[in-house]
Design a protein around this motif. Structure first.
Motif, mmCIF file in Angstrom:
data_model
loop_
_atom_site.group_PDB
_atom_site.id
_atom_site.type_symbol
_atom_site.label_atom_id
_atom_site.label_comp_id
_atom_site.label_asym_id
_atom_site.label_seq_id
_atom_site.Cartn_x
_atom_site.Cartn_y
_atom_site.Cartn_z
ATOM 1 N N VAL A 164 -1.321 -8.593 -7.906
ATOM 2 C CA VAL A 164 -2.689 -8.948 -8.294
ATOM 3 C C VAL A 164 -3.665 -8.066 -7.526
ATOM 4 C CG1 VAL A 164 -4.452 -10.760 -8.174
ATOM 5 C CG2 VAL A 164 -2.110 -11.326 -8.855
ATOM 6 N N MET A 165 -4.716 -7.600 -8.196
ATOM 7 C CA MET A 165 -5.722 -6.793 -7.525
ATOM 8 C C MET A 165 -7.103 -7.064 -8.114
ATOM 9 S SD MET A 165 -6.124 -4.614 -5.081
ATOM 10 C CE MET A 165 -7.254 -3.361 -4.461
ATOM 11 N N HIS B 234 -6.478 1.987 -9.020
ATOM 12 C CA HIS B 234 -7.277 0.852 -8.547
ATOM 13 C C HIS B 234 -7.052 0.557 -7.069
ATOM 14 C CE1 HIS B 234 -3.593 -1.180 -10.271
ATOM 15 N NE2 HIS B 234 -3.589 -1.644 -9.041
ATOM 16 N N ARG B 235 -6.397 1.454 -6.366
ATOM 17 C CA ARG B 235 -6.248 1.309 -4.914
ATOM 18 C C ARG B 235 -7.626 1.285 -4.255
ATOM 19 N NH1 ARG B 235 -2.179 2.558 -1.350
ATOM 20 N NH2 ARG B 235 -0.917 3.381 -3.074
ATOM 21 N N SER B 236 -7.753 0.508 -3.215
ATOM 22 C CA SER B 236 -9.012 0.460 -2.473
ATOM 23 C C SER B 236 -8.768 0.685 -0.993
ATOM 24 C CB SER B 236 -9.691 -0.909 -2.654
ATOM 25 O OG SER B 236 -10.839 -1.011 -1.827
ATOM 26 N N ARG B 237 -9.671 1.412 -0.391
ATOM 27 C CA ARG B 237 -9.695 1.463 1.067
ATOM 28 C C ARG B 237 -10.031 0.079 1.599
ATOM 29 N NH1 ARG B 237 -14.347 4.834 2.279
ATOM 30 N NH2 ARG B 237 -15.010 4.116 0.221
ATOM 31 N N ILE B 238 -9.572 -0.208 2.808
ATOM 32 C CA ILE B 238 -9.915 -1.487 3.427
ATOM 33 C C ILE B 238 -10.601 -1.243 4.768
ATOM 34 C CG2 ILE B 238 -8.029 -2.736 2.323
ATOM 35 C CD1 ILE B 238 -6.552 -2.688 5.014
ATOM 36 N N ASP B 239 -11.443 -2.164 5.136
ATOM 37 C CA ASP B 239 -12.086 -2.141 6.442
ATOM 38 C C ASP B 239 -11.139 -2.814 7.420
ATOM 39 O OD1 ASP B 239 -13.600 -2.473 8.718
ATOM 40 O OD2 ASP B 239 -15.366 -3.268 7.685
ATOM 41 N N ASN C 280 0.795 -1.232 0.000
ATOM 42 C CA ASN C 280 0.000 0.000 0.000
ATOM 43 C C ASN C 280 0.826 1.281 0.000
ATOM 44 O OD1 ASN C 280 0.930 0.058 2.642
ATOM 45 N ND2 ASN C 280 -1.060 -0.377 3.573
ATOM 46 N N GLN C 281 2.154 1.184 -0.183
ATOM 47 C CA GLN C 281 3.000 2.365 -0.147
ATOM 48 C C GLN C 281 3.576 2.687 -1.522
ATOM 49 O OE1 GLN C 281 5.439 2.888 3.586
ATOM 50 N NE2 GLN C 281 5.281 0.663 3.607
ATOM 51 N N SER C 282 4.227 3.829 -1.596
ATOM 52 C CA SER C 282 5.000 4.186 -2.779
ATOM 53 C C SER C 282 6.390 3.565 -2.654
ATOM 54 C CB SER C 282 5.116 5.706 -2.909
ATOM 55 O OG SER C 282 3.840 6.307 -2.961
ATOM 56 N N THR C 283 7.146 3.584 -3.746
ATOM 57 C CA THR C 283 8.511 3.075 -3.695
ATOM 58 C C THR C 283 9.348 3.932 -2.755
ATOM 59 O OG1 THR C 283 8.426 2.150 -5.921
ATOM 60 C CG2 THR C 283 10.604 2.663 -5.039
ATOM 61 N N ASP C 284 9.925 3.307 -1.748
ATOM 62 C CA ASP C 284 10.714 4.038 -0.766
ATOM 63 C C ASP C 284 11.336 3.026 0.182
ATOM 64 O OD1 ASP C 284 11.874 6.117 0.549
ATOM 65 O OD2 ASP C 284 10.036 6.966 1.369
ATOM 66 N N TRP C 285 12.288 3.486 0.985
ATOM 67 C CA TRP C 285 12.856 2.652 2.037
ATOM 68 C C TRP C 285 11.743 2.200 2.983
ATOM 69 C CZ3 TRP C 285 16.570 -0.365 3.409
ATOM 70 C CH2 TRP C 285 16.870 -0.604 4.756
ATOM 71 N N SER D 201 -3.124 -1.396 -2.650
ATOM 72 C CA SER D 201 -3.026 -1.187 -4.094
ATOM 73 C C SER D 201 -2.810 -2.490 -4.840
ATOM 74 C CB SER D 201 -1.887 -0.219 -4.415
ATOM 75 O OG SER D 201 -0.665 -0.707 -3.907
ATOM 76 N N GLY D 202 -2.525 -3.582 -4.135
ATOM 77 C CA GLY D 202 -2.345 -4.869 -4.788
ATOM 78 C C GLY D 202 -1.741 -5.880 -3.845
ATOM 79 N N PHE D 203 -1.813 -7.143 -4.255
ATOM 80 C CA PHE D 203 -1.230 -8.256 -3.494
ATOM 81 C C PHE D 203 -0.131 -8.869 -4.359
ATOM 82 C CE2 PHE D 203 -5.733 -7.878 -2.435
ATOM 83 C CZ PHE D 203 -5.702 -7.760 -1.054
ATOM 84 N N SER D 204 1.127 -8.644 -3.978
ATOM 85 C CA SER D 204 2.219 -9.129 -4.826
ATOM 86 C C SER D 204 2.830 -10.414 -4.270
ATOM 87 C CB SER D 204 3.283 -8.051 -5.013
ATOM 88 O OG SER D 204 3.904 -7.710 -3.798
#
Length: 778
Positions: free
Chosen positions: A94-95, A120-125, A62-67, A79-82
Motif C-alpha cells: 500500500v502506498m 511512486h517512491r517517496s523520500r522520507i524525513d 524500499n529496496q529492489s528484489t535481492d537477498w 516505495s510502499g508498506f506491505s
C-alpha cells in the motif's frame, strides 16, 4: 494462563494500558527498539507494525528484489508498506500519494531525469521516522503525507495525514520487490462500495528450495476507508484504467482509489488478509478491527499493551540501560518474525491447498523458515517462559503431519520447503514433553517422530520436499559418506538422541535401544588422528587433503565448528578429543574470532572459528562447563553479548538473525541460562553462564505453575564482575554449573555472587560437568 492465547489472537485488553503510576517508569516495551539491526537485515526483520507471530507484518519497503531485501535503514525513501514479511512470502503493498498516479516501482537509485521518474517512491524525513512494537510512522516528503501504521494479528490499520489536494490516492500493488522474487499468476481487485475494495492475488515464490520446487499461496484481502473515495482505478502493466469496478489479470497489476482532502485531514484505512478466501479476510478484519471503532490510537495502545504483557514475563533490574535495551529488543525479535497462517476462526489451507478447519482456533498454524538448531535458542525460551506458545507450535507441526503426512523442517507458507538439514522440530516436540508442559496427542507425536527418522525423504505430492533425503543411507552405514554432507550425520544423531529420550519416557524399550545406538553414530565420522569430524567414503576411507577450515561437506559451516556439534554427548566428545585439546582448541577459536566480533564477514563461515552469526556453533561458549573450566564459559558468553550484539540500526546482529534465533540466545544468556542438549533429556537441565543483571524475575506461566516465579540474583554483576564466586539454589549451596528444570519451575531463587577474578574451584571438580548421553546411560 490464557495470556499467551490472548497474544496470539491480538485482541487482548483492547482499551487498557499500564496504570498511571507505572507509566512514570519505563516499561519493558519502552526498551524494545524495532529499528535495531535494520541495516543489512532480512525481509522478516524490519521496523514494521506487527503483533507476536503476526500474519500481518506492516512494514515499509524500499529496496529492489535481492537477498536481504525489504527495508534498509540507510535508504531515505519508501516505495510502499506491505502486509506480509514471512519467509519466502510477500503480499499487498500500500502506498499513499498525491498528484498524478504512477504505478511504477523503480529501484531506490533510479535516476529522476526527464522521461523517467522514481515511480511512486517517496523520500522520507528520517527525523520523523518512528518505530516501536506495534507501530511505525514516517513523513513522506514527496507527497507531504504523514504515514502511521499499527496492526492486529491478521489486520492492518493505516493513518494517513494528507495535505490539501484534489488528487489524493492510495495505491494497492500486488507485485513488488521482496527478498524472494514472486510472480502473480492470477489476481482480481473489485470495488465493493465507495468505502471498500476486496481482492486476491495467487502467487508463486521463486525456486528457492533446493529440493522443493515452489511456494504457492493466495493472498485474499479486504480494505475499507473511513470516508468515501471518488474513483476506483487500476493498472495491468502499462495499461491504466480509470473509473472501473473490477480489474482482473496477472503479473504487474494493482489498483488505486482517489480522494479530495483538506490540509491536515486524516484518512483512515483498515485491511484484513487471509490465505483462505475473501470472506475469511473480511471475517479477520471485522473480528479484530471492529472493536476499535476507527480509533487508531486505541488499536495502537492494544498493540503496545500486548507486547508489554509478553515482554513483561521477564523483568530485569540493575545493569546498564544499554543492556536493558539489548535484552528487550532481543526478546521482541524472538516473537515477531515467524508468522501465523490460519484465520481467526481456525480455517487454513494445507500443503495441498485444501481448506481445513482447526479444532482449536486459538492454537494456530504457523509458518517459518526452519527449526534448524532452534534447540539452542527459541525452544529454550518458549518452553521456559511461554509453554502455551511452545504447545501451539507443536500442535501446528502435528496438524501438518496429519494432513500432509510429514513433520515440516521449515513450513514455507503451506509447503514442505526442504530447507536446511535434519528434522530439528523433533527437539521442540520432545523438549515440550520432557518438561511436563505437553498438551497435545503424545501418541500422534510419537508416530510422527518415528516416521521422520525412519522414512527416506521425498518430493511431496503437493510440492516441496518432505523429510530427510538420505536417512536410509545413514541407517545402513551409520554415517553419511562423501560427497554427502558430513554434518548430516551429526544432526541426525542428535535427532536420534531426542527420539531415544522420548522412547525412554514412553517406556518403549526396543525403540530406545534402537535410537540410543544411532545417537552414537557421530563417532563414526570422528577421526582419532586429526581429532576432527572428517568426511569419509562408503568404504570407510578418510578424505585426503583434509583442512578443518576449508574442506567442504558441512552445512553453512566447517569441520572446525562441526567437530563440537554433539549436543547430546559433550562429555564423550571431551574424552574423544582429550580434555586439554578440547579446551585449548576452543580458547584459540574464541581468541581468533573475537577480533571479528564472532561473525563471518560476507556469510563465509570458513573465515572464522566461532561464527555466532549462524546456527552451527551457537553452543560453543557453554562447552567449557563440560571441560571443567566454567569460568571460560562466563568470560566468553559475556564477550559475545558485548561484541556481537548492538543497539543501533547498523549493528544489531552482524550475521543472519534467523527469525529470532540470535535474539533468544541473547535473552537466555543474559539470564545466565542455557541448554546444550536442547532440554530434550528425560530430566532437562539448565547450564549457568554469566547474568547481565542484578535481578531477573521470570513470571512462570500461571496455567502450568500457579503463583510461581523464579528469581536469578547476580550480586555485584558488571562487565568486570562477570565471574561466579559462589552460588546458592533455594538457599542451599550449588557447586555445579547446572541445575534441573524441575527445580526452576517449582519457583525459588538462584543467587550468584559475582567477582572480577575467576573462582577456578567452583564447578570445575570431576563430576561437576553437566550430564550428557554417555554419563547418564543406565
Amino acid at each position: 494462563m490464557r495470556a499467551a492465547l490472548t497474544i496470539i489472537t491480538g485482541l487482548g485488553m483492547l482499551f487498557s494500558f499500564v496504570h498511571q503510576t507505572q507509566a512514570q517508569q519505563k516499561q519493558p516495551v519502552d526498551y524494545a527498539d524495532p529499528m535495531v539491526g535494520t541495516s543489512e537485515s532480512r525481509w522478516m526483520l524490519n521496523p514494521g507494525a506487527t503483533l507476536p507471530f503476526g500474519m500481518v507484518q506492516l512494514s515499509p519497503d524500499n529496496q529492489s528484489t535481492d537477498w536481504k531485501a525489504g527495508y534498509e535503514y540507510t535508504l531515505e525513501s519508501i516505495s510502499g508498506f506491505s502486509h506480509i514479511h514471512a519467509w519466502t512470502m510477500a503480499g499487498l503493498s500500500v502506498m499513499p500519494t498525491t498528484g498524478v498516479v504512477n504505478p511504477a516501482i523503480y529501484p531506490p537509485d533510479a535516476p529522476t531525469t526527464t522521461g523517467r521518474t522514481a515511480g511512486h517512491r517517496s523520500r522520507i524525513d528520517k527525523t520523523t521516522e518512528r518505530a516501536s512494537p506495534g507501530y511505525y510512522a514516517a513523513d513522506l516528503i514527496n507527497y507531504n503525507i504523514k504515514a502511521e501504521l499499527t496492526s492486529t494479528t491478521r489486520a492492518g490499520f493505516f493513518k494517513f495525514t494528507f495535505p490539501e489536494t484534489q488528487d489524493a490516492h492510495v495505491l494497492f500493488n500486488l507485485l513488488f520487490p521482496a527478498e524472494y522474487p514472486f510472480t502473480v499468476l492470477d489476481a482480481t481487485i473489485t470495488r465493493v462500495s465507495d468505502t471498500e475494495i476486496e481482492g486476491y492475488s495467487k502467487q508463486q515464490s521463486g525456486n528457492f528450495m533446493r529440493l522443493g520446487g515452489f511456494n504457492d499461496y493466495t493472498v485474499h484481502f479486504v480494505a475499507r476507508f473511513n470516508k468515501p473515495f471518488k474513483q476506483f482505478g487500476g493498472w495491468k502493466g502499462k495499461e491504466i484504467n480509470k473509473n472501473i469496478t473490477q480489474l482482473t489479470g496477472k503479473d504487474d497489476i494493482g489498483a488505486w482509489v482517489d480522494f479530495d482532502t483538506k490540509q491536515g485531514e486524516v484518512l483512515l484505512m483498515q485491511t484484513g488478509i487471509s490465505y483462505v478466501s475473501i470472506e475469511q479476510a473480511r471475517l479477520n478484519l471485522n473480528q479484530e478491527m471492529n472493536p476499535f471503532h476507527w480509533d487508531f490510537e486505541a488499536a495502537r495502545r492494544n498493540a503496545q499493551t500486548t507486547w508489554n504483557e509478553l515482554l513483561g514475563n521477564i523483568k530485569v533490574a540493575g545493569g546498564t540501560e544499554t543492556n536493558k535495551k539489548k535484552f528487550y529488543t532481543n526478546l521482541y525479535r524472538s516473537y515477531c518474525a515467524r508468522s501465523i497462517l490460519s484465520d481467526v476462526n481456525g480455517k487454513y489451507r494445507d500443503a495441498c491447498e485444501q481448506e481445513r478447519q482447526l479444532s482449536d482456533p486459538h492454537s494456530p498454524v504457523f509458518g517459518c523458515d526452519a527449526f534448524w538448531n532452534t534447540f539452542w535458542n527459541l525452544n529454550q525460551l518458549w518452553t521456559l517462559v511461554n509453554p502455551d506458545i511452545a504447545n501451539q507450535w507443536v500442535q501446528s507441526q502435528l496438524e501438518m503431519y496429519k494432513t500432509g503426512g510429514w513433520l515440516a523442517r521449515g513450513p514455507a507458507g503451506f509447503e514442505y520447503s526442504g530447507i536446511m538439514e535434519a528434522s530439528h522440530e523433533i527437539a521442540l516436540i520432545v523438549s515440550t514433553c520432557q518438561k511436563g508442559i505437553g498438551r497435545f496427542d503424545t501418541a500422534t507425536a510419537w508416530q510422527a517422530l518415528l516416521h521422520q527418522q525412519t522414512t527416506n525423504g521425498t518430493p511431496h505430492e503437493c510440492g516441496g520436499y518432505a523429510g530427510n533425503k538420505d536417512i536410509q543411507t545413514y541407517m545402513q552405514l551409520g554415517y553419511i559418506p562423501q560427497p554427502g554432507h558430513v554434518s548430516n550425520t551429526l544432526e541426525y544423531a542428535y535427532d536420534d538422541w531426542c527420539v531415544a529420550q522420548m522412547a525412554k519416557r514412553l517406556g518403549d524399550t526396543s525403540r530406545y535401544i534402537q535410537f540410543i545406538k544411532r545417537a552414537a553414530y557421530y563417532q563414526n565420522i570422528f577421526d582419532p588422528q586429526t581429532l576432527y569430524m572428517r568426511p569419509k567414503d562408503r568404504e570407510g576411507h578418510w578424505l585426503e587433503n583434509f583442512n578443518p577450515l576449508s574442506t567442504g561437506g558441512y552445512t553453512e559451516g566447517n569441520a572446525w565448528q562441526y567437530s563440537f556439534f554433539v549436543p547430546h554427548d559433550v562429555n564423550k566428545l571431551v574424552n574423544l578429543m582429550g580434555r586439554d585439546t578440547f579446551t585449548n582448541r576452543l580458547v584459540f577459536g574464541f581468541e581468533q574470532s573475537s577480533k571479528m566480533n564472532f561473525n563471518a564477514i560476507g556469510d563465509k563461515p570458513e573465515r572464522v572459528y566461532i561464527n555466532h552469526g549462524n546456527q552451527p556453533n551457537m553452543q560453543a561458549a557453554y562447552l567449557f562447563n563440560y571441560s571443567g573450566k566454567p569460568w571460560l564459559t562466563q568470560h566468553w558468553v559475556r564477550e559475545i553479548m558485548n561484541k556481537f550484539y548492538g543497539t543501533n540500526p547498523y549493528n544489531g546482529w552482524p550475521g543472519d538473525e534467523d527469525e529470532g534465533q540470535m535474539g533468544s540466545w541473547f535473552v537466555m544468556s543474559a539470564m545466565g541460562l542455557f541448554e546444550t542438549d536442547g532440554g530434550t533429556s528425560t530430566q532437562p537441565i539448565y547450564e549457568i553462564g554469566s547474568p547481565l543483571f542484578n535481578k531477573i524475575t521470570i513470571q512462570l506461566d500461571q496455567q502450568y505453575y500457579p503463583g510461581k516465579t523464579f528469581v536469578i540474583e547476580a550480586k555485584n554483576t558488571s562487565d568486570a564482575n562477570r565471574y561466579i564466586q559462589s552460588a546458592e539454589l533455594n538457599g542451599k549451596p550449588l557447586n555445579k554449573p547446572w541445575f534441573y528444570h524441575t527445580e526452576l519451575v517449582q519457583g525459588g531463587k538462584l543467587v550468584l555472587t559475582m567477582g572480577p577474578v575467576p573462582n577456578k574451584s567452583w564447578g570445575s571438580k570431576p563430576g561437576d560437568a553437566p550430564p550428557s548421553m554417555s554419563t547418564t546411560l543406565p
